[in-house]
Design a protein around this motif. Sequence first.
Motif, short mmCIF file in Angstrom:
data_model
loop_
_atom_site.label_atom_id
_atom_site.label_comp_id
_atom_site.label_asym_id
_atom_site.label_seq_id
_atom_site.Cartn_x
_atom_site.Cartn_y
_atom_site.Cartn_z
N UNK A 1 81.64 -41.22 43.56
CA UNK A 1 80.89 -40.07 44.07
C UNK A 1 81.83 -39.08 44.74
N UNK A 2 81.46 -37.79 44.69
CA UNK A 2 82.26 -36.74 45.32
C UNK A 2 81.96 -36.66 46.81
N UNK A 3 82.97 -36.38 47.61
CA UNK A 3 82.82 -36.14 49.04
C UNK A 3 82.44 -34.68 49.21
N UNK A 4 81.30 -34.41 49.81
CA UNK A 4 80.86 -33.03 49.99
C UNK A 4 81.29 -32.44 51.33
#
Length: 184
Positions: free
Chosen positions: A2-5
Amino acid sequence: MADNTEFELRGVNHVALVCSDMKQTVDFYSGVLGMPLIKTIELPMGWGQHFFFDCGGGNALAFFWFPDAPEPVPGVSAPRNLPDRGELLSAVGSMNHIAFDVAPEKIEEYREKLVAKGVDVGVILNHDDSEFGVAPKMQEGVFVRSIYFKDPDGILVEFAAWTRALDRPEDVRHEPKTAAERTV
């Protein structure tokens, strides 16, 4: 993954551990595991040393050597034994283990290499979502395969090989426990 926002993190810059003997540590991480020593620092005022090893992917593993560091306490500062021998517990705030990413097709070869170098290595563990978290053999539910061993100071080291992407809904399904739920 998952991407870190919130922050644009690029991975682990380094993890810093404490060793009892820097020469012994260099011999193990460079000599046995083949990690190049990339930076050495003498700390000011006789505080000790800080050495860095390249562990691949632009990441580093660092060690401090302090002449007056307390001795390790197995079962507190690190697990007493390897996970496949029934040990995983370490204290809050301790580092349980360091895991290096390896290719799935290399896990058996790397275990054999470590054994040939005289390293006590556990069996290959096929981590899955079963009751005990380990499958007896490789199967569709296995998400990572790994081997565990210890460095000369008893630091638990893992070679871990992802076997699939962690993108299934069941990969994140557990509610986090609170401090109030600890049994001490």
